[in-house]
Write a protein that holds these residues in place. Structure first.
Motif, PDB file in Angstrom:
ATOM      1  N   GLU A  61       1.006  -1.112  -0.084  1.00 26.40           N
ATOM      2  CA  GLU A  61       0.059  -0.141   0.275  1.00 26.40           C
ATOM      3  C   GLU A  61       0.972   1.164   0.005  1.00 26.40           C
ATOM      4  N   ILE A  63       1.217   4.600   1.128  1.00 31.51           N
ATOM      5  CA  ILE A  63       0.520   5.539   2.193  1.00 31.51           C
ATOM      6  C   ILE A  63       0.589   6.950   2.086  1.00 31.51           C
ATOM      7  N   LYS A  64       1.839   7.505   1.407  1.00 30.46           N
ATOM      8  CA  LYS A  64       1.637   8.786   0.808  1.00 30.46           C
ATOM      9  C   LYS A  64       3.039   9.160   0.392  1.00 30.46           C
ATOM     10  N   LYS A 111      -2.990   2.531  12.411  1.00 30.17           N
ATOM     11  CA  LYS A 111      -3.502   2.755  11.071  1.00 30.17           C
ATOM     12  C   LYS A 111      -4.864   3.389  11.257  1.00 30.17           C
ATOM     13  N   GLY A 114      -5.940   5.921   6.589  1.00 30.16           N
ATOM     14  CA  GLY A 114      -5.228   5.682   5.348  1.00 30.16           C
ATOM     15  C   GLY A 114      -3.841   6.169   5.842  1.00 30.16           C
ATOM     16  N   ASP A 115      -3.562   6.540   6.957  1.00 37.51           N
ATOM     17  CA  ASP A 115      -2.034   6.902   7.238  1.00 37.51           C
ATOM     18  C   ASP A 115      -1.847   5.756   8.496  1.00 37.51           C
TER      19      ASP A 115
END
Length: 232
Positions: A61, A63-64, A111, A114-115
């Protein structure tokens, strides 16, 4: 008081999961920005985030993206290493793309929305700062898992005192076959393919390749103005 800002953990909607956290960034991004300007740097960062998204595998995933870095998670260290190899293959196919470096930490994370948060995330962020161009540095938990799977050779870096972490972190550098440092532009730190750019300068018996005429001119200016001991 600061404590008034916080609620009990049970009142804070989140998940606590086991994950392998990967921070990966482009080595020499600051030098690239200085040499080529903010606009090209922003374009490069966006391209990097796109390539990282393309390299994700099942269970991975993104994350950012944070400036020149991306934060991702994988289900385990084996999957994290596979992601990094795919990302390396993506960037290696682009002439001039900067070398990557990565930090990996395995453990529990919080978690939410989404972060991800927690000491595992913080450790990965600090380990990428330790890594050299083309290098992956992992914590002891991740290194142990990789050794048990007989996947990778590692070199112990020792217990490292990392910025803002309370205890030293046992760290290991991985040999993942991603170090291509022979042809790196000494000004902007971009990787220059061996059969790519014909821009080169010999200085004190060493040959340096450049991604652009501007970087070559800058290098020549530095060599002329600095002492003969100039090195990169």
């Amino acid at each position: 008081m600061i404590t008034a800002m916080f609620t009990a953990a049970g009142d804070f909607e989140h998940d606590v999961v086991d994950a392998t956290v990967i921070f990966v960034d482009m080595a020499g991004f600051t030098a690239f920005t200085e040499a080529h300007g903010d606009h090209r740097a922003a374009q490069l960062a966006e391209t990097f985030a796109t390539l990282a998204t393309r390299a994700l595998g099942p269970g991975d995933e993104l994350i950012k993206a944070i400036g020149d870095a991306v934060l991702t998670t994988s289900e385990n260290t084996t999957a994290a290493l596979a992601f990094l190899r795919r990302l390396h293959d993506e960037t290696r196919g682009i002439d001039g793309f900067p070398l990557l470096r990565a930090g990996i930490s395995a453990g529990s994370v919080v978690k939410r929305l989404g972060d991800v948060y927690g000491s595992t995330v913080n450790t990965a962020a600090r380990l990428v700062d330790v890594a050299e161009a083309g290098q992956v540095v992992v914590d002891g938990v991740a290194a142990s898992a990789l050794r048990e799977a007989d996947l990778i050779a590692s070199r112990r870096l020792g217990p490292l005192a990392l910025r803002n972490l309370g205890s030293p972190v046992e760290a290991f550098a991985l040999d993942v076959g991603t170090r291509h440092r022979v042809h790196v532009d000494p000004i902007c730190r971009m990787h220059v393919a061996t059969n790519g750019s014909q821009l080169a300068t010999v200085h004190q018996g060493a040959s340096y390749r450049f991604c652009s005429a501007a970087c070559q001119r800058r290098f020549d200016q530095i060599c002329q103005s600095w002492a003969p001991s100039f090195s990169v």
